[in-house]
Every structure is written in structure tokens, then in C-alpha cells.
Motif scaffolding. Structure first.
Motif, PDB file in Angstrom:
ATOM      1  N   LEU A 465      24.148  -0.737 -10.318  1.00 61.29           N
ATOM      2  CA  LEU A 465      24.406  -0.437 -11.736  1.00 61.29           C
ATOM      3  C   LEU A 465      24.159  -1.685 -12.570  1.00 61.29           C
ATOM      4  CD1 LEU A 465      27.766   1.627 -11.741  1.00 61.29           C
ATOM      5  CD2 LEU A 465      25.439   2.428 -11.356  1.00 61.29           C
ATOM      6  N   ASN A 466      23.524  -1.480 -13.726  1.00 60.45           N
ATOM      7  CA  ASN A 466      23.222  -2.644 -14.573  1.00 60.45           C
ATOM      8  C   ASN A 466      23.752  -2.530 -15.996  1.00 60.45           C
ATOM      9  OD1 ASN A 466      21.427  -0.665 -15.308  1.00 60.45           O
ATOM     10  ND2 ASN A 466      19.774  -2.076 -15.791  1.00 60.45           N
ATOM     11  N   GLY A 467      24.511  -1.481 -16.295  1.00 57.25           N
ATOM     12  CA  GLY A 467      25.022  -1.381 -17.658  1.00 57.25           C
ATOM     13  C   GLY A 467      26.319  -0.596 -17.706  1.00 57.25           C
ATOM     14  N   PHE A 468      27.207  -1.031 -18.579  1.00 58.37           N
ATOM     15  CA  PHE A 468      28.484  -0.338 -18.763  1.00 58.37           C
ATOM     16  C   PHE A 468      28.943  -0.597 -20.195  1.00 58.37           C
ATOM     17  CE2 PHE A 468      33.112  -0.271 -18.919  1.00 58.37           C
ATOM     18  CZ  PHE A 468      33.399   0.938 -18.296  1.00 58.37           C
ATOM     19  N   GLY A 469      29.447   0.426 -20.843  1.00 60.23           N
ATOM     20  CA  GLY A 469      29.954   0.223 -22.197  1.00 60.23           C
ATOM     21  C   GLY A 469      31.047   1.229 -22.524  1.00 60.23           C
ATOM     22  N   LEU A 470      31.928   0.826 -23.410  1.00 61.01           N
ATOM     23  CA  LEU A 470      32.978   1.727 -23.917  1.00 61.01           C
ATOM     24  C   LEU A 470      32.861   1.732 -25.432  1.00 61.01           C
ATOM     25  CD1 LEU A 470      36.012   0.432 -21.804  1.00 61.01           C
ATOM     26  CD2 LEU A 470      34.645   2.503 -21.382  1.00 61.01           C
ATOM     27  N   PHE A 471      32.888   2.917 -26.016  1.00 63.25           N
ATOM     28  CA  PHE A 471      32.703   3.019 -27.462  1.00 63.25           C
ATOM     29  C   PHE A 471      33.667   4.039 -28.042  1.00 63.25           C
ATOM     30  CE2 PHE A 471      28.792   1.899 -25.336  1.00 63.25           C
ATOM     31  CZ  PHE A 471      28.409   0.757 -26.017  1.00 63.25           C
ATOM     32  N   MET A 472      33.921   3.880 -29.319  1.00 59.05           N
ATOM     33  CA  MET A 472      34.798   4.825 -30.016  1.00 59.05           C
ATOM     34  C   MET A 472      33.975   5.547 -31.078  1.00 59.05           C
ATOM     35  SD  MET A 472      37.787   6.030 -30.068  1.00 59.05           S
ATOM     36  CE  MET A 472      38.193   7.428 -31.092  1.00 59.05           C
TER      37      MET A 472
END
Ligand code: FUL
Length: 480
Positions: A465-472
Motif C-alpha cells: 500500500l502506498n497511500g492513506f488518507g482521512l477526510f471530512m
């Protein structure tokens, strides 16, 4: 050597081994070409349906339309390109020739072209203007050249394949610069003599590759990318970039639409899904549809079900009879872009610390999913196909979107994953269970407040895995 010295030496060897860079994991299954990886990174392109239908209000022209019907009063490809750029698109694909056969460039193989129209006294060339406008904006330029031709007298005879090849050559021979995508529509209706054409697909592919070796070729069966199986903007929730194509052809001989939608889990070719959908009910501009342009909410929903589901979004925004994007469409695109900018402006996982239950070596550490650029990735040890990454957010964060990326140059490996959030009492609470990830996956969850997130993946090979994000997201009103 006393026992203490031996222990210290062994520890030093162990530390040195742990600090050494591990070799890259082996790829798993079919992998994308470098061009397919670059194509996937484009994420959103603009589709442009333009031609006689723009002036007649038809979706499928008859092929008998008089050439003088094509006469945009104020063609401005610079406007298309600047709006596309501002809206976040990376390329534009234009219908150089739709099923009616009319060519938006002076195709030497046909008289049914801009050269026979009154527009610019027959000296105009829409492909030239658009390719130059794209180059000026740093956008890529692609073409849809319909094999089905309701005008060409050769259609339905073996000669037509040669006419079509020369038609392709007159677009791909370099006069319009590099063509990044060739769209092959599968439609195969009758021509003017009432006959259907037997297409020579291998010859068509060979011709494009001869001139545009980097072009991604779209069709129901690739070879560069595949139709997603519907025109609603919805890729499969499970979406493999793999497809079995043996025995299938574009058009009537295509794989079933649900297969196109989801791919084949163990498919033997890398043929990712492209989601084509129009901002309006029809593909071509119509006055009567000016009040039916999709809302920002609709477009956000489409973004989540295409880009957010391992697919590229090809959004059609058809120019009107003036030859410009209609003000309603261009304004909507910019509002869409603003909404995306607002939703994704803060990655709430920035500054977090990631650890994994298995790590291949320090150059494949879990932290790579948060930093280090596209080519930095976390990999589990060889033989470990189920593993978790825990992300410590360094304080409580509230989010409702989780973004994950697999490092696809090594293949698509993840078959399922779960996302958990740590509750107040220290227990893990499940917030999502999904299947595939691929190039990019955006999971819609309920609003969650937590300081730790855990992602557990099950894969056919050690996960990368090369990307992770948390958004609202406080804009999109659709349910997870
Ligand atoms: C279809 C065509 O028949 C439509 O007119 C449109 O061009 C769409 C993108 O592809 O197959």
C-alpha cells in the motif's frame, strides 16, 4: 568471548539486518504497463462530444446530414481547455468522428468533413485547435474515432477497414502531437448500404501502436482500458483491473456488463475500468438540456463511484453550437472542483504514525503509506498475505472518508479489507468492510471520531500500500 559479548554481537547483527534495505517484493499476477500507471494517475479526464449532432439535436446522426450544418459561430477550444484545467482534468478526448461519419478534421479519406463545411470557409480543423489548446494548458489530447460509419460508402465491405486505417493514420501520424488515448467505440450498426462491417481489430490496434506507441486504447476489452459496463458513472464496488478477454470482442461480443463493471478477480490481462458518463442526460449538447446539467452533489457521487472505486472518470461536457462550453456546464465544473478541493483539502492523517503487523524491511515501512511520494510503499513480509496497519492520529480526529491506495506497479493484490476505529474504552470498532482497493479506493463511512485507525487487509500476495488518507466531507449528501 563471554556470554554478554556474544549476546551484544548477535544483537548488533540483528540490528544491522533489520536496517538493511530489503529487495522489492515480487509482482503478483498481470501488472500494468508504465503507460497504464501514468494513465491511472490522471484520475479525471474530460470527454467532448461535438459534431453535426450538436446542431441537429440527435444522439446518433444518420450520416446523411449536409456538411453545412456544421458551423460553430465562435469555436474556442482554448475555453474548453482552460475550463478543463481549472476543473482538475488532466486530458480531453474528443469525438473526432462519431457514428454519422463526419470528421472534425480534414480527413483525406472522406468528403464528409469540416473541409466541406462553411466553418472557416472549409479551412478549419477542430483537432488541430484542440490539440494546440491542450498543449498550451499542459493537458493530454485523446480521440474517439468511431469505427461505425453511417456515411462512408465503403462501410460494410472489406475496403472500409483500409479506409478506417488510413483515417486513424491521419490523426495519429504526429500532426496533432501525442495522442494519449484512442477511444474505440464498440457500436457496429449498418452503414449506408444496409450492411454491417466486420472490423479488423488487430489491424486497427497495430495501426494506432505504430504511430502512438504510448496511447492507451479503450474498448470493451481494452487492450489499454475497458468500458465500465454502464453510462451512469458507477464502477463496481469490487473492481479488479484484471480482465479475461479471450473469445471476446468489442461491441456485441463483449463480456457481460457486470464483468466489465467488476473485472475478473484472476483475469489474465491488466485492463482497468474507465467510467464514461455525461454531465447532461445526452452525450451531445441540446438546448433542452441546459436545465438538466448534473448537480455538484450528483458529480460528487460519480466521483466516489469512479475515482473512488479504482477507475478513471471520463466526464463528458459537450460544447454547444457556438463551439464553447455552455456557461451552465462550465460553472458547474468549477463548483465541482471547489467542492472536491474543500473535501480533500485536509488529510487528517497528516503527521500521523503508522505501524504494521508485518513489514518487509525498513525501506517498506508502514509510514510509507503516509509519506514519501507515489513510489514509497509499505509491504508485508513474503508469505504474509493478511496484515494490519495501525495509524495513530496523534489526537482525536473526525472523518467520514477513508482513502487507500495499492501500489499497482506490483499488481492488484488485495481481495478484502476492514477498517476499524479505536473506541473510548480502547476496543476496536469496525467501521467498514470492503473488497478491492486498486490504484485508489475512497470508502464512505459514517462520521467517526477517534485517535487510532486500523486497516486489516487480506490479499493474494503480501500487500503493498502506498497511500492513506482521512477526510471530512460535509458537502455530499449521499449515504455511505
Ligand atoms: C456510445 C455511443 O453510441 C454514444 O453515442 C456515445 O458516444 C458513448 C460515449 O458511446 O457507445
Amino acid at each position: 568471548m563471554n556470554v554478554r559479548t556474544i549476546i551484544l554481537s548477535l544483537a548488533a547483527v540483528a540490528v544491522a539486518a533489520a536496517c538493511q534495505n530489503a529487495p522489492s517484493p515480487e509482482p503478483y499476477g498481470p501488472i500494468p504497463s508504465p503507460q497504464q500507471v501514468e494513465w491511472q494517475k490522471m484520475e479525471m479526464n474530460m470527454f467532448s462530444h461535438f459534431g453535426p449532432n450538436t446542431f441537429t439535436g440527435r444522439e446518433w446522426g444518420l450520416g446523411t446530414e449536409a456538411e453545412d450544418i456544421f458551423n460553430p459561430t465562435d469555436l474556442d477550444c482554448g475555453q474548453w481547455a482552460s475550463v478543463a484545467k481549472a476543473a482538475g482534468f488532466k486530458g480531453i478526448i474528443i469525438t473526432g468522428k462519431h457514428h454519422d461519419g463526419f470528421c472534425l478534421w480534414p480527413n483525406p479519406m472522406s468528403t464528409h468533413t469540416v473541409a466541406s463545411s462553411p466553418w472557416k470557409d472549409g479551412k478549419g480543423d477542430v483537432l488541430k485547435e484542440l490539440s494546440e489548446a491542450c498543449a498550451a494548458e499542459g493537458l493530454k489530447f485523446g480521440v474517439y474515432i468511431s469505427p461505425w460509419d453511417r456515411n462512408d460508402p465503403h462501410y460494410g465491405t472489406p475496403e472500409y477497414n483500409d479506409v478506417y486505417v488510413k483515417t486513424l493514420e491521419s490523426v495519429h501520424d504526429g500532426r496533432y502531437g501525442e495522442v494519449f488515448e484512442q477511444w474505440f467505440d464498440g457500436a457496429n450498426g449498418e452503414g449506408p448500404n444496409g450492411k454491417k462491417q466486420v472490423y479488423d481489430w488487430p489491424l486497427f490496434h497495430e495501426t494506432v501502436l505504430k504511430y502512438s506507441p504510448n496511447a492507451i486504447m479503450f474498448s470493451d476489452v481494452g487492450p489499454g482500458c475497458r468500458w465500465v459496463g454502464n453510462e451512469r458513472g458507477v464502477a463496481g464496488r469490487t473492481n479488479w483491473s484484471l480482465l479475461d478477454i479471450e473469445g471476446f470482442t468489442p461491441g456485441a461480443g463483449a463480456p457481460p456488463t457486470d464483468t466489465l463493471n467488476c473485472g475478473n478477480v484472476h483475469g489474465n490481462s491488466w485492463i482497468p475500468a474507465e467510467t464514461d458518463v455525461s454531465i447532461r442526460p445526452g452525450w451531445f449538447w441540446k438546448e433542452s438540456e441546459n436545465d438538466k446539467v448534473k448537480s455538484v452533489n450528483d458529480l460528487l457521487g460519480i466521483y466516489y463511484t469512479s475515482v473512488g472505486r479504482n477507475s478513471l472518470l471520463l466526464l463528458n461536457v459537450p460544447p454547444d453550437t457556438t463551439g464553447r462550453l455552455h456557461p451552465v456546464d462550465s460553472a458547474r465544473l468549477l463548483e465541482f472542483k471547489d467542492a472536491l478541493g474543500e473535501i480533500f483539502k485536509d488529510n487528517l492523517a497528516d503527521g500521523a504514525k503508522a505501524t504494521a503487523s508485518s513489514t518487509r524491511g525498513r525501506n517498506f515501512k508502514a509510514q510509507n503509506i503516509l509519506e514519501g511520494g507515489y513510489d514509497a510503499f509499505w509491504a508485508a513480509k513474503d508469505g504474509v498475505c493478511e496484515s494490519s496497519v495501525t495509524i495513530d492520529l496523534n489526537g482525536k480526529k473526525t472523518f467520514n472518508r477513508v482513502m487507500l491506495q495499492e501500489y499497482i506497479p506490483l499488481g492488484q493484490r488485495v481481495k478484502s479489507f476492514s477498517i476499524e476505529a479505536m473506541a473510548e474504552d480502547g476496543s476496536w470498532k469496525n467501521i467498514a468492510e470492503e473488497t478491492t482497493i486498486g490504484y485508489k479506493r475512497i470508502v464512505l463511512t459514517e462520521k467517526v471520531t477517534t485517535d487510532k485507525v486500523r486497516v486489516t487487509v487480506k490479499a493474494y500476495a503480501p500487500p503493498v500500500l502506498n497511500g492513506f488518507g482521512l477526510f471530512m466531507d460535509t458537502i455530499y449528501t449521499g449515504r455511505p
